[in-house]
Design a protein around this motif. Structure first.
Motif, mmCIF file in Angstrom:
data_model
loop_
_atom_site.group_PDB
_atom_site.id
_atom_site.type_symbol
_atom_site.label_atom_id
_atom_site.label_comp_id
_atom_site.label_asym_id
_atom_site.label_seq_id
_atom_site.Cartn_x
_atom_site.Cartn_y
_atom_site.Cartn_z
ATOM 1 N N ASN A 1 0.762 -1.345 0.064
ATOM 2 C CA ASN A 1 0.059 -0.033 0.100
ATOM 3 C C ASN A 1 0.858 1.167 0.046
ATOM 4 O O ASN A 1 1.299 1.810 1.020
ATOM 5 N N ILE A 2 1.236 1.602 -1.201
ATOM 6 C CA ILE A 2 2.244 2.867 -1.400
ATOM 7 C C ILE A 2 1.133 3.936 -1.822
ATOM 8 O O ILE A 2 0.565 3.917 -2.780
ATOM 9 N N ARG A 3 1.353 5.322 -1.156
ATOM 10 C CA ARG A 3 0.567 6.425 -1.395
ATOM 11 C C ARG A 3 1.545 7.330 -1.953
ATOM 12 O O ARG A 3 1.107 8.258 -2.919
ATOM 13 N N TRP A 4 2.838 7.308 -1.625
ATOM 14 C CA TRP A 4 3.622 8.245 -2.349
ATOM 15 C C TRP A 4 4.855 7.756 -2.853
ATOM 16 O O TRP A 4 5.429 6.783 -2.201
ATOM 17 N N MET A 5 5.396 8.399 -3.959
ATOM 18 C CA MET A 5 6.550 7.578 -4.595
ATOM 19 C C MET A 5 7.397 9.019 -4.793
ATOM 20 O O MET A 5 7.132 9.903 -5.460
ATOM 21 N N LEU A 6 8.533 8.952 -3.868
ATOM 22 C CA LEU A 6 9.266 10.074 -4.078
ATOM 23 C C LEU A 6 10.628 9.791 -4.628
ATOM 24 O O LEU A 6 11.421 8.823 -4.200
ATOM 25 N N PHE A 7 11.144 10.426 -5.543
ATOM 26 C CA PHE A 7 12.138 10.267 -6.344
ATOM 27 C C PHE A 7 13.369 11.195 -5.951
ATOM 28 O O PHE A 7 13.101 12.436 -6.184
ATOM 29 N N ASP A 8 14.203 10.695 -5.277
ATOM 30 C CA ASP A 8 15.204 11.364 -4.832
ATOM 31 C C ASP A 8 16.532 11.717 -5.679
ATOM 32 O O ASP A 8 17.206 10.774 -6.099
ATOM 33 N N PHE A 9 16.546 13.002 -6.318
ATOM 34 C CA PHE A 9 17.735 13.172 -7.181
ATOM 35 C C PHE A 9 18.955 13.684 -6.742
ATOM 36 O O PHE A 9 19.946 14.356 -7.415
ATOM 37 N N GLY A 10 19.025 13.698 -5.447
ATOM 38 C CA GLY A 10 20.134 14.191 -4.599
ATOM 39 C C GLY A 10 21.692 13.953 -5.070
ATOM 40 O O GLY A 10 22.609 14.613 -4.929
ATOM 41 N N GLN A 11 21.713 12.732 -5.930
ATOM 42 C CA GLN A 11 23.071 12.204 -6.323
ATOM 43 C C GLN A 11 23.028 12.019 -7.694
ATOM 44 O O GLN A 11 23.908 11.728 -8.401
ATOM 45 N N THR A 12 22.026 12.646 -8.445
ATOM 46 C CA THR A 12 21.866 12.710 -9.890
ATOM 47 C C THR A 12 22.378 13.848 -10.609
ATOM 48 O O THR A 12 22.360 15.019 -10.169
ATOM 49 N N VAL A 13 23.164 13.469 -11.504
ATOM 50 C CA VAL A 13 23.886 14.591 -12.096
ATOM 51 C C VAL A 13 23.677 14.878 -13.914
ATOM 52 O O VAL A 13 23.907 15.597 -14.445
ATOM 53 N N PHE A 14 22.745 13.645 -14.213
ATOM 54 C CA PHE A 14 22.387 13.581 -15.400
ATOM 55 C C PHE A 14 21.105 13.097 -15.842
ATOM 56 O O PHE A 14 20.926 12.002 -14.978
ATOM 57 N N MET A 15 20.319 13.572 -16.818
ATOM 58 C CA MET A 15 19.031 12.921 -16.960
ATOM 59 C C MET A 15 18.603 13.286 -18.186
ATOM 60 O O MET A 15 18.852 14.408 -18.652
ATOM 61 N N ASP A 16 18.243 12.322 -19.221
ATOM 62 C CA ASP A 16 17.744 12.603 -20.565
ATOM 63 C C ASP A 16 16.110 12.330 -20.574
ATOM 64 O O ASP A 16 15.801 12.058 -19.517
ATOM 65 N N SER A 17 15.517 12.233 -21.793
ATOM 66 C CA SER A 17 14.028 12.126 -21.893
ATOM 67 C C SER A 17 13.753 10.732 -21.447
ATOM 68 O O SER A 17 12.448 10.521 -21.172
ATOM 69 N N SER A 18 14.636 9.771 -21.662
ATOM 70 C CA SER A 18 14.307 8.380 -20.810
ATOM 71 C C SER A 18 13.846 8.350 -19.484
ATOM 72 O O SER A 18 12.863 7.726 -18.980
ATOM 73 N N GLY A 19 14.652 9.428 -18.632
ATOM 74 C CA GLY A 19 14.306 9.573 -17.253
ATOM 75 C C GLY A 19 12.932 10.253 -17.125
ATOM 76 O O GLY A 19 12.059 9.835 -16.231
ATOM 77 N N ILE A 20 12.507 11.198 -18.094
ATOM 78 C CA ILE A 20 11.339 11.824 -17.996
ATOM 79 C C ILE A 20 10.319 10.866 -18.291
ATOM 80 O O ILE A 20 9.317 10.742 -17.621
ATOM 81 N N GLY A 21 10.559 9.769 -19.291
ATOM 82 C CA GLY A 21 9.484 8.903 -19.720
ATOM 83 C C GLY A 21 9.172 7.966 -18.152
ATOM 84 O O GLY A 21 8.104 7.626 -18.211
ATOM 85 N N MET A 22 10.184 7.769 -17.548
ATOM 86 C CA MET A 22 10.106 6.654 -16.656
ATOM 87 C C MET A 22 9.245 7.341 -15.545
ATOM 88 O O MET A 22 8.399 6.967 -14.830
ATOM 89 N N LEU A 23 9.477 8.750 -15.303
ATOM 90 C CA LEU A 23 8.825 9.436 -14.173
ATOM 91 C C LEU A 23 7.347 9.446 -14.734
ATOM 92 O O LEU A 23 6.548 9.455 -13.950
ATOM 93 N N ILE A 24 7.191 9.899 -16.069
ATOM 94 C CA ILE A 24 5.518 10.166 -16.433
ATOM 95 C C ILE A 24 4.913 8.663 -16.395
ATOM 96 O O ILE A 24 3.881 8.627 -15.816
ATOM 97 N N GLY A 25 5.503 7.459 -16.580
ATOM 98 C CA GLY A 25 5.044 6.143 -16.601
ATOM 99 C C GLY A 25 4.680 6.115 -14.829
ATOM 100 O O GLY A 25 3.579 5.385 -14.625
ATOM 101 N N ARG A 26 5.482 6.445 -13.860
ATOM 102 C CA ARG A 26 5.432 5.968 -12.565
ATOM 103 C C ARG A 26 4.277 7.053 -12.084
ATOM 104 O O ARG A 26 3.526 6.607 -11.295
ATOM 105 N N TYR A 27 4.047 8.282 -12.574
ATOM 106 C CA TYR A 27 3.213 9.280 -12.135
ATOM 107 C C TYR A 27 1.642 8.450 -12.661
ATOM 108 O O TYR A 27 0.782 8.723 -11.807
ATOM 109 N N LYS A 28 1.691 8.143 -13.859
ATOM 110 C CA LYS A 28 0.546 7.568 -14.368
ATOM 111 C C LYS A 28 -0.001 6.417 -13.430
ATOM 112 O O LYS A 28 -1.315 6.371 -12.860
#
Lengths: 167, 110
Positions: free
Chosen positions: B40-67
């Motif tokens: 029973n998960i209500r919130w999914m938190l993506f922690d970018f604290g250590q992330t220095v690079f993201m491209d549109s594949s990362g965006i696609g992954m976020l959109i998918g998880r959001y949906k």
């Protein structure tokens, strides 16, 4: 222009690697390393890395659809401009104009955002896509690196600084 | 190995890798979906604290998880994005649907 001057201003490199997703990082870092001779800002390096990553990912996912073949990158530096070409011999794009529309994707079920070409366009100065169905795709990108403009020594007057940026 | 997925109550925190591209997004997608649908998960938190690079594949992954989280009646947020990541989030327009916080949002009481 003699040969010596030419080699100062022009430089090329070519890279060929397997279309495996683990090579996406290698490809963008290699291009980033090659462009350092232009003395780019961190932001310019990030822009190029993202654009290269998009083109290479497209070749792997869409061009070859998971098959392991070769992706080729050709880079050229001319004066202060970087040219990058990413090539595959995959299945090609039947309608390039449609494929380049933001949010358009043929693989929505794989969580593709459909933003690859839009990102390449946003992060580079120019983008050109050439594709033949059944033969492959070539993505050509260009970016001018405006280096050193904000690092002029304080004593320069506006006129000199202007001349330097226009050199 | 460092823990990439942490569950705290009904919140799933995903510590993203240094480079979020097609290669790394795939693994995160599979594990995030497995954990979020199994509990029973209500919130999914993506922690970018250590992330220095993201491209549109990362965006696609976020959109998918959001949906997926919206479908399950939950929500998604991104935290600790640096300037570069923020640029990509803004350019994609995803920051209009996914909340971006500097740290862990207080309403989660973590």
């Amino acid at each position: 222009m003699n040969q010596g001057e030419r080699t100062m201003q022009q430089n090329e490199m070519k890279l060929e690697f397997d279309s495996r997703s683990c090579n996406e990082g290698f490809a963008r870092v290699a291009v980033a390393a090659f462009m350092t001779q232009l003395n780019p800002t961190l932001e310019e390096v990030a822009d190029v890395k993202t654009a290269v990553s998009e083109a290479v990912t497209n070749a792997i996912i869409h061009g070859y659809e998971g098959r392991v073949k070769k992706v080729e990158i050709f880079c050229r530096i001319e004066q202060e401009t970087l040219f990058v070409e990413v090539r595959d011999e995959g299945k090609g794009i039947p309608d390039v104009e449609l494929a380049m529309q933001p949010m358009y994707t043929t693989k929505a079920e794989c969580d593709r955002a459909g933003m690859g070409f839009a990102f390449m366009e946003a992060f580079m100065d120019a983008l050109e896509v050439e594709s033949t169905p059944g033969r492959g795709t070539c993505v050509r990108m260009r970016k001018h690196i405006r280096h050193d403009t904000e690092q002029f020594p304080g004593y320069l007057d506006t006129e000199t600084a202007k001349n330097m940026t226009e050199r | 190995m460092e823990q990439l997925f942490t569950i705290s109550g009904t919140t799933l925190i995903i510590r993203l890798p240094a480079e979020l591209d097609h290669h790394s997004s795939e693994k995160i997608r599979l594990e995030a979906d497995r954990l979020a649908t199994g509990r029973n998960i209500r919130w999914m938190l993506f922690d970018f604290g250590q992330t220095v690079f993201m491209d549109s594949s990362g965006i696609g992954m976020l959109i998918g998880r959001y949906k997926m989280m919206r479908f399950l009646g939950g929500n998604v947020a991104a935290i600790r994005a640096n300037e570069q990541i923020q640029r990509v989030l803004t350019l994609s327009g995803i920051d209009k649907v996914i909340d971006v916080y500097e740290g862990i949002p207080q309403q989660l009481n973590l």
